[in-house]
Structure formats: structure tokens, C-alpha cells
Enzyme design. Structure first.
Site, PDB file in Angstrom:
ATOM      1  CB  ILE A   1      44.607  59.576 -54.788  1.00 44.28           C
ATOM      2  CG1 ILE A   1      44.680  58.160 -55.174  1.00 44.28           C
ATOM      3  CG2 ILE A   1      45.935  60.176 -54.336  1.00 44.28           C
ATOM      4  CD1 ILE A   1      45.662  57.731 -56.276  1.00 44.28           C
ATOM      5  N   PRO A   2      43.256  61.456 -51.963  1.00 42.59           N
ATOM      6  CG  PRO A   2      43.592  61.550 -49.688  1.00 42.59           C
ATOM      7  CD  PRO A   2      43.598  60.446 -50.957  1.00 42.59           C
ATOM      8  CB  CYS A   3      45.070  65.346 -54.872  1.00 36.43           C
ATOM      9  SG  CYS A   3      43.711  65.605 -55.965  1.00 36.43           S
ATOM     10  CG  HIS A   4      40.585  67.046 -50.961  1.00 37.15           C
ATOM     11  ND1 HIS A   4      40.509  65.577 -51.354  1.00 37.15           N
ATOM     12  CD2 HIS A   4      39.747  67.075 -49.838  1.00 37.15           C
ATOM     13  CE1 HIS A   4      39.903  64.895 -50.369  1.00 37.15           C
ATOM     14  NE2 HIS A   4      39.582  65.885 -49.507  1.00 37.15           N
TER      15      HIS A   4
END
Length: 197
Positions: free
Chosen positions: A150-153
């Protein structure tokens, strides 16, 4: 043992296994059960530190041999940190007892592709919530159990500011991951010291 599929996220109670592995970015950790990926630990410089961070959240997990699906995720992670454009949106997750709104936030964040960014406020608006929900989006990103997958970056603060990042290395790690994807973050504008007359 109840099992259900909710919006692409499956919930189940099964044994938990993990693997620590090396990438070009450092040592990562992945934990899974029979359903999917439970946790992902972004890289540190030390395998032991990565393992401690992972086990802090899953103290009952045991070292294990990954299934073909988990081995494929590990291979994708290695390719990602080697600079290859990778899409993790097809990885099956088991997010346990996550709040329904957090699951919606995570689903929306998974749609933000390689080299793109969004903001907490934009994700909140996309979910039909008001600007006050941007804080909820930020909290969901901070509690993301599977960072990178989950690409929170890729989720930034208002005005394109880097915002926080709870992974090892903090916002510097977030910036390095974005740079790996070709995202150039604008340097802060210098504060005017004098009029210079």
C-alpha cells in the site's frame, strides 16, 4: 474460523510466518498467513533490526518458507528496490480487523501508481469525505501495516510537502523511494533574509 473477502482485503485467523530478505535498499521483512500478506517491513541496514521491527507487530509469527505467491511478492520487492517499475496492486492482503474507512483509504492509496503522488486531502475527497478526513488519511498511512504494497510513500501533505513517514529513516526514506520512482520533490523555497538594497 470465519473468513471473508471485503473489498479486495481478506480477513482470516491462521498461522503467521515471516521472511527477512535482502534488497538493494537494505533488509526487508514480509509476514503472511494462508490468506495473504499481513505485514511488510521497509528496509533497514541490518537483518536483525528488520526482524525486531516486524516481530514487534506480529510477536507470534514464525520464520517460514514462502508460498509461490509470497515468493513472487519478494521478487517484486527486490526488483522495486533495484529501480524497476513495479505494481503491487494485485498482491492479496490480510488486513485483519482494520476499520472500514481505513480499508477504503488503503484501497484508494493502492490505485496511486509508480511515479505518481497524491495528498491526504485529495484521497479524502476521492472517498467522498470532507477536508477534515485528511487527518484520518494521515493516520491510516501512519498505521499502514504493508508499506510499499500500500504505497503510503506516494501520499504527501498539502502543497506537495513530504509529510511524515513512520518507516525507518522517516521522511528521508519516503523521499528516497519517491526519487527511485522518478518523483522530484521541489526543494523548499528560501526564506527571504533581507531586501538586499
Amino acid at each position: 474460523m470465519a473468513s471473508g473477502n471485503t473489498g479486495g482485503f481478506v480477513m482470516n485467523e491462521t498461522s503467521q510466518n515471516y521472511l527477512i530478505f535482502e534488497t538493494a535498499g537494505g533488509f526487508c521483512g514480509i509476514a503472511w498467513n494462508d490468506v495473504g500478506v499481513l505485514r511488510f517491513q521497509l528496509p533497514t541496514k541490518d537483518a536483525g533490526a528488520t526482524e525486531r521491527l516486524l516481530l514487534r507487530r506480529l510477536p507470534n509469527a514464525q520464520p517460514g518458507t514462502p508460498s509461490a505467491d509470497i515468493a513472487a511478492v519478494v521478487a517484486k520487492v527486490k526488483r522495486y528496490f533495484a529501480g524497476e517499475e513495479i505494481d503491487f496492486s494485485d498482491v492479496t492482503l490480510d488486513l485483519g480487523e482494520q476499520d472500514a474507512f481505513f480499508r477504503q483509504i488503503y484501497d484508494a492509496a493502492r490505485q496511486v501508481g509508480w511515479g505518481h503522488t497524491t495528498t491526504y486531502g485529495t484521497l479524502a475527497k476521492q472517498l467522498g469525505a470532507g477536508p477534515e478526513a485528511a487527518r484520518d488519511v494521515g493516520q491510516a498511512m501512519a498505521k499502514n501495516p504493508v508499506a510499499l504494497i500500500i504505497p503510503c510513500h506516494r501520499v504527501l501533505a498539502a502543497g506537495g510537502k513530504i509529510g511524515g513517514f513512520s518507516a525507518p529513516g522517516g521522511s528521508n526514506s519516503k523521499a528516497r523511494m519517491l526519487e527511485l520512482e522518478g518523483v522530484q520533490l521541489a526543494p523548499p523555497k528560501p526564506v527571504q533574509q533581507s531586501l538586499g538594497f
